[in-house]
Design an enzyme around this catalytic site. Sequence first.
Site, PDB file in Angstrom:
ATOM      1  N   ASP A 117     -19.806-118.206  61.696  1.00  0.00           N
ATOM      2  CA  ASP A 117     -19.273-119.232  62.775  1.00  0.00           C
ATOM      3  C   ASP A 117     -19.865-120.549  62.989  1.00  0.00           C
ATOM      4  O   ASP A 117     -19.863-121.157  63.960  1.00  0.00           O
ATOM      5  CB  ASP A 117     -19.096-118.660  63.961  1.00  0.00           C
ATOM      6  N   ASP A 176      -9.947-117.582  59.936  1.00  0.00           N
ATOM      7  CA  ASP A 176     -10.691-118.326  60.626  1.00  0.00           C
ATOM      8  C   ASP A 176     -11.725-119.154  59.994  1.00  0.00           C
ATOM      9  O   ASP A 176     -12.139-120.344  60.525  1.00  0.00           O
ATOM     10  CB  ASP A 176     -11.229-117.482  61.877  1.00  0.00           C
TER      11      ASP A 176
HETATM   12  N1  GLY Z   1     -12.683-116.800  65.183  1.00  0.00           N
HETATM   13  C1  GLY Z   1     -12.179-115.693  65.932  1.00  0.00           C
HETATM   14  C2  GLY Z   1     -10.954-115.949  66.683  1.00  0.00           C
HETATM   15  O1  GLY Z   1     -10.188-116.876  66.460  1.00  0.00           O
HETATM   16  O2  GLY Z   1     -10.702-115.218  67.407  1.00  0.00           O
END
Ligand code: GLY
Length: 397
Positions: A117, A176
């Site tokens: 992330d 994501d």
């Molecule tokens: N990246 C995690 C979400 O979108 O919840």
Amino acid sequence: MKKNILLLASLFFCCNLFAQSAATKDLMQRLIKEDFEFADTQYRYMMTLAPPNKMPQSYNEKENKLIANNITWWCSGFYPGVLWYIYEQTGNSTIKQEAERALQVIESNQSFTGNHDLGFMMYCSFGNAYRLTKDEKYKNIIFHSSQSLATRYRPSIKCIQSWDSSARFFCPVIIDNMMNLEMLCWTSQQGGSKKYLDIAVNHANTTLKNHFRPNYSSYHVVDYNLQTGAVRRKATWQGAADCSPWARGQAWGLYGYTMMYRFTKNKKYLVQAQNIAKFILNHPNLPADKIPYWDFNAPLIPTAKRDASAAAITASALLELGQYTQGVDKNKFVNDAKLILQSLSSDAYRAKPGENGGFILKHSTGAYPQNSEIDVPLIYADYYFLEALKRYKDWYL
Ligand code: GLY
């Protein structure tokens, strides 16, 4: 002959324009101004609630309590990111000081390698800080963050591993993750090593091959065998079922491929983004106000919970996609983004001053199957909402 060329040129010019009346322009101008003024008020209130070493994430209405999270939580960059977007529009120095303070709190994340992330955490925050200040120290932090993120690249699958292996998944890659590529592409573009762009391109190509269904909806998680590079399983974590389109996942994919086209000009990313957009916008379960349910196949539709964050991400992505698309598709993408922004700015989704823990938007859903963050404000909903408003102002007014 000259006349024909002129006609063709004006036709081309018209096709490239987004058709909106003067009244709509005026309305959007007022709405965007009002939203940013409201955001400024709300976040000055939130600042008074925010703990010194954690980043605001959500709000518990029952207990009237701001929820803040540790800096290695994937959302830690959104609070400073929101503040930079507000400062850009209002010039409020109190907001700027708070943005700078928040950056200091999360700065050590530049060496974090515990998940994928880093792009969310460091580009939404320091990326906006650098864009607005051109301070080289921010650029260096982003470069270092890209180096940390690249440690999670797995050549055998040509992807960045999202989460560490667990009892559930061996080498999971989630849709994501497309969002984290923006920081890598930017780093290469700004004079960093080309290897970051190469990683991003490889990741985008592998994801395009393995994450998508024939109708251009995407799986949430693809689990890989690191030895052979083969796909082990396609599954979900936050969606209603392995085979269902989790709303925010569709938005991440749309945003991700639009952004990859921005950096590479590779047509296949543009076509992918356009097809994802059509999947979302033409879906029979997309409500009339264009704010999706948390999953396009959520049980309980039409009373299922909505996800304002998915709507905000979608709006922001559609506005960029509109920049690369012509004709009726362009009109559809930009017009639907406009409708999303109007819905989110209405009383149904936008909070009242001093309410909602200082967040702008209500009604987002984080992880429904985990019974986590259901129908609440979420920091990233606010972030992409403000980004979309800025994009509308910059590109369509
Ligand atoms: N990246 C995690 C979400 O979108 O919840």
